[in-house]
Enzyme design. Sequence first.
Site, PDB file in Angstrom:
ATOM      1  N   ARG A 241      17.056   2.461   2.260  1.00  0.00           N
ATOM      2  CA  ARG A 241      17.772   3.717   2.537  1.00  0.00           C
ATOM      3  C   ARG A 241      19.193   3.640   2.001  1.00  0.00           C
ATOM      4  NH1 ARG A 241      20.552   5.909   7.223  1.00  0.00           N
ATOM      5  NH2 ARG A 241      19.999   4.143   8.531  1.00  0.00           N
TER       6      ARG A 241
ATOM      7  N   PHE B  68       2.561  -7.168  -2.723  1.00  0.00           N
ATOM      8  CA  PHE B  68       2.030  -8.426  -2.207  1.00  0.00           C
ATOM      9  C   PHE B  68       0.872  -8.161  -1.244  1.00  0.00           C
ATOM     10  CE2 PHE B  68       1.924 -11.804   0.961  1.00  0.00           C
ATOM     11  CZ  PHE B  68       1.956 -12.949   0.192  1.00  0.00           C
ATOM     12  N   SER B  69       1.057  -7.179  -0.368  1.00  0.00           N
ATOM     13  CA  SER B  69      -0.001  -6.830   0.583  1.00  0.00           C
ATOM     14  C   SER B  69      -1.256  -6.341  -0.121  1.00  0.00           C
ATOM     15  CB  SER B  69       0.499  -5.751   1.553  1.00  0.00           C
ATOM     16  OG  SER B  69       1.624  -6.197   2.278  1.00  0.00           O
TER      17      SER B  69
ATOM     18  N   ARG C  26     -12.103  10.242   0.963  1.00  0.00           N
ATOM     19  CA  ARG C  26     -12.612  10.302  -0.412  1.00  0.00           C
ATOM     20  C   ARG C  26     -11.941   9.254  -1.285  1.00  0.00           C
ATOM     21  NH1 ARG C  26     -14.698  15.545  -0.782  1.00  0.00           N
ATOM     22  NH2 ARG C  26     -15.976  14.735  -2.508  1.00  0.00           N
TER      23      ARG C  26
ATOM     24  N   THR D 271       7.152  -8.779  -3.289  1.00  0.00           N
ATOM     25  CA  THR D 271       6.920  -9.367  -1.970  1.00  0.00           C
ATOM     26  C   THR D 271       6.768  -8.305  -0.885  1.00  0.00           C
ATOM     27  OG1 THR D 271       9.325  -9.628  -1.780  1.00  0.00           O
ATOM     28  CG2 THR D 271       8.056 -11.556  -2.446  1.00  0.00           C
ATOM     29  N   ALA D 272       6.605  -7.049  -1.285  1.00  0.00           N
ATOM     30  CA  ALA D 272       6.464  -5.968  -0.307  1.00  0.00           C
ATOM     31  C   ALA D 272       5.052  -5.391  -0.374  1.00  0.00           C
ATOM     32  CB  ALA D 272       7.540  -4.912  -0.575  1.00  0.00           C
TER      33      ALA D 272
ATOM     34  N   ASP E  26      14.572  -4.569   5.568  1.00  0.00           N
ATOM     35  CA  ASP E  26      14.495  -4.124   4.180  1.00  0.00           C
ATOM     36  C   ASP E  26      14.357  -2.613   4.063  1.00  0.00           C
ATOM     37  OD1 ASP E  26      14.840  -6.582   3.008  1.00  0.00           O
ATOM     38  OD2 ASP E  26      12.721  -7.030   2.836  1.00  0.00           O
ATOM     39  N   GLY E  27      13.732  -1.979   5.046  1.00  0.00           N
ATOM     40  CA  GLY E  27      13.628  -0.525   5.013  1.00  0.00           C
ATOM     41  C   GLY E  27      14.987   0.142   5.082  1.00  0.00           C
TER      42      GLY E  27
ATOM     43  N   ASP F 178      -8.482   3.169  -3.823  1.00  0.00           N
ATOM     44  CA  ASP F 178      -7.656   3.722  -2.749  1.00  0.00           C
ATOM     45  C   ASP F 178      -6.267   4.074  -3.265  1.00  0.00           C
ATOM     46  OD1 ASP F 178      -9.694   3.468  -0.941  1.00  0.00           O
ATOM     47  OD2 ASP F 178      -8.854   1.750   0.125  1.00  0.00           O
TER      48      ASP F 178
END
Length: 324
Positions: A63, A177-178, A143, A173-174, A58-59, A162
């Site tokens: 691109r 999702f995480s 921080r 789903t990328a 997918d990366g 964060d």
Amino acid sequence: MTRRAVIVTHRGRRAAVAATREAVRVLESAGIEAVLAAEDAVATDLPEFELAVVLGGDGTILRAAELTRGTGVPLLGVNLGHVGFLAESERDDVGEAVRRLTEGDFEVEERVTLHVRVLLPDGDVREDWALNEAALEKGDRSRVLEVAVEVDGRPLSSFGCDGVVAATATGSTAHAFSAGGPVVWPDVDGMILIPVAAHALFARPLVVGPASRLALEVLERSPSPGQLTCDGRRTVEIPQGSRVEITRSDVPVRLARLSPAPFTTRLVQKFALPVEGWRGLASAGVDDEADRDEAVLDEAAGGSNGQDAAGAGRTGLDDEVGAR
């Protein structure tokens, strides 16, 4: 006029060499010139082309999307990565997949993208886009990032975190999702907002409509500046006092689809989901339990065996993006 197809490949994968040769062979046998995109290629570097073949995960597809978005050219993804949610075919089917592409034997699926506008404190304005997500993360890892969230011109909440991820249904789903966001079917026309490790009682994932406008402000009091990354590829530093606006873009990414298999079957294959015991195919004459389970996986894989998704980095992204 010369017919051309651009090939975008993950050069770090051994399988990509053989797959590229096979794709070139099929293209040339169809009278189509194959143009191999350089690693750092931009759209203006390439001659006019009518087809795009992507060999990687997918990366690599993300691109390639930078080269095809706005051209109207559909891209065909052949998965050489771990999960390959955006890919349409697997390595063993590359020759047949490219042949069907050259013959026009495919459907085009348009995926929504995000328009991202950054207003910096000095008055400078930056613009970008994303197919998967625009992720605002803290620039100082030691921080916290203080942000205010706005939806449709009204403040919703502020908190330390964060980061915050704004995603499309495609990107659900990328990274989203995480970060604990929902899985959203790709035909849902909306945007998702997911706070990451937020210090707040009300910091839940949000799903808004296509006409909504999301905004994230990095507060002046924030201990850390921010860093905005679009699709894991393009980064902008976001100092305190900056504002990031996210809206639905009018320019989609076009994917070539060879199979009408629904998104549910793609989930089953890519996440290796357990489907034992399901009896929904009994009415279709599939009675044996083993045959039933195999039929589900075959449908999910478009006739090929599913792969184990365990151990993938950021779900839905190959090593190229997962390493960010």
